[in-house]
Design a protein around this motif. Structure first.
Motif, mmCIF file in Angstrom:
data_model
loop_
_atom_site.group_PDB
_atom_site.id
_atom_site.type_symbol
_atom_site.label_atom_id
_atom_site.label_comp_id
_atom_site.label_asym_id
_atom_site.label_seq_id
_atom_site.Cartn_x
_atom_site.Cartn_y
_atom_site.Cartn_z
ATOM 1 N N TYR A 258 0.851 -1.184 0.000
ATOM 2 C CA TYR A 258 0.000 0.000 0.000
ATOM 3 C C TYR A 258 0.888 1.235 0.000
ATOM 4 O O TYR A 258 2.058 1.171 0.359
ATOM 5 N N GLU B 37 -5.483 9.284 1.272
ATOM 6 C CA GLU B 37 -5.704 8.043 2.005
ATOM 7 C C GLU B 37 -4.693 6.977 1.585
ATOM 8 O O GLU B 37 -4.053 7.087 0.541
ATOM 9 N N ILE B 38 -4.558 5.951 2.405
ATOM 10 C CA ILE B 38 -3.728 4.802 2.076
ATOM 11 C C ILE B 38 -4.383 4.076 0.903
ATOM 12 O O ILE B 38 -5.570 3.758 0.943
ATOM 13 N N LYS C 70 -14.911 9.725 -3.845
ATOM 14 C CA LYS C 70 -14.170 8.672 -3.172
ATOM 15 C C LYS C 70 -15.123 7.575 -2.738
ATOM 16 O O LYS C 70 -16.274 7.837 -2.376
ATOM 17 N N LEU D 229 -8.256 5.020 11.285
ATOM 18 C CA LEU D 229 -8.558 4.770 9.877
ATOM 19 C C LEU D 229 -9.686 3.756 9.767
ATOM 20 O O LEU D 229 -9.613 2.685 10.377
ATOM 21 N N LEU E 214 -7.887 -3.736 0.753
ATOM 22 C CA LEU E 214 -8.653 -2.848 1.611
ATOM 23 C C LEU E 214 -8.773 -1.484 0.947
ATOM 24 O O LEU E 214 -7.836 -1.022 0.293
ATOM 25 N N PHE F 243 -9.342 2.337 2.159
ATOM 26 C CA PHE F 243 -9.245 3.118 3.388
ATOM 27 C C PHE F 243 -9.932 4.470 3.269
ATOM 28 O O PHE F 243 -10.002 5.058 2.186
ATOM 29 N N GLY F 244 -10.394 4.953 4.403
ATOM 30 C CA GLY F 244 -10.735 6.361 4.530
ATOM 31 C C GLY F 244 -9.461 7.149 4.763
ATOM 32 O O GLY F 244 -8.378 6.577 4.943
ATOM 33 N N GLN F 245 -9.578 8.466 4.767
ATOM 34 C CA GLN F 245 -8.401 9.315 4.886
ATOM 35 C C GLN F 245 -7.783 9.293 6.277
ATOM 36 O O GLN F 245 -6.620 9.619 6.447
ATOM 37 N N GLY F 246 -8.569 8.866 7.280
ATOM 38 C CA GLY F 246 -8.060 8.851 8.641
ATOM 39 C C GLY F 246 -8.444 10.096 9.406
ATOM 40 O O GLY F 246 -8.457 11.197 8.840
#
Lengths: 113, 115
Positions: free
Chosen positions: A35, A42-43, B2, B88, B103, B105-108
């Motif tokens: 990743y 974001e990741i 997103k 996250l 996965l 992910f959201g931005q956190g």
């Protein structure tokens, strides 16, 4: 149990150079993922290995990125030639493929100048 | 747009407060939902995962999923300074288990709990 090990922890290279990141998975974890997190974003998923085979490489940004997994053990991610937009934190994660979760390494912070 | 939206914060709360962290998503294929905690200069660490609508509790943490609204939450009770980290949300489709496949992910959300 040793965790997921990534090295180097930090790399600063000049645009146009080559960098190779390495990930050592948890023993027995056949599934290995790369990743990347670019600053402010974001990741994002790059690719997924099952043992030595690429299961999903839909997230690889372009052909400057080459991932390999030798004998289903450690994995390398090579960037050649590096561009400024490649800067970010590259995470490796591994998992058994069943339930539970992925275990992430601490990441390699790549800075391209 | 997103696939996963998460308010990046930052969020600052006093010790002992109840913290609510949220994510919305647009992809109906997402079936497994996870919350990760990430301390500075470390990798994400799995806190909880769920795969059905409803609540799941683990100590001071409660994960809530509402698939009909495409909305997930993480609640932290009696927050502590040691909870200060980036949280996250992450989700995946139903292929394989919760440790198989990519996965998203959201931005956190950056959380600070001050004494």
């Amino acid at each position: 149990e040793a965790g997921v090990t990534q090295f180097p922890s930090h790399s600063v290279i000049e645009k146009g150079q080559t960098v190779t990141l390495r990930c050592d998975p948890i023993s027995g974890h056949d599934n290995l993922y790369w990743y990347r997190r670019v600053m402010g974003k974001e990741i994002k998923f790059l690719l997924h290995f099952v043992k030595e085979s690429k299961q999903d490489e839909s997230g690889m940004p372009n052909n400057r990125f080459l991932a390999e997994r030798t004998g289903g053990t450690y994995s390398t991610l090579k960037v050649q030639p590096a561009e400024l937009e490649d800067s970010g934190v590259y995470f490796c994660a591994t998992g058994t493929g069943g339930y539970g979760g992925y275990t992430f390494g601490s990441g390699t912070r790549l800075t391209v100048v | 747009q997103k696939e996963v939206e998460q308010d990046p914060g930052p969020l600052s709360v006093p010790e002992g407060a109840i913290v609510s962290l949220n994510c919305t998503y647009s992809n109906s294929a997402f079936q497994y939902f996870m919350w990760y905690r990430q301390y500075s200069r470390k990798g994400p660490e799995l806190l909880m995962y769920t795969y059905s609508s409803g609540n799941k509790e683990d100590g001071r943490f409660t994960a809530q999923v509402d698939k009909s609204s495409k909305y997930i939450s993480l609640f932290i009770r009696d927050s502590q300074p040691s909870d200060s980290a980036t949280y996250l949300c992450a989700m995946k489709d139903a292929t394989g288990g919760t440790s198989y496949g990519k996965l998203t992910f959201g931005q956190g959300t950056i959380l600070t709990v001050h004494p």
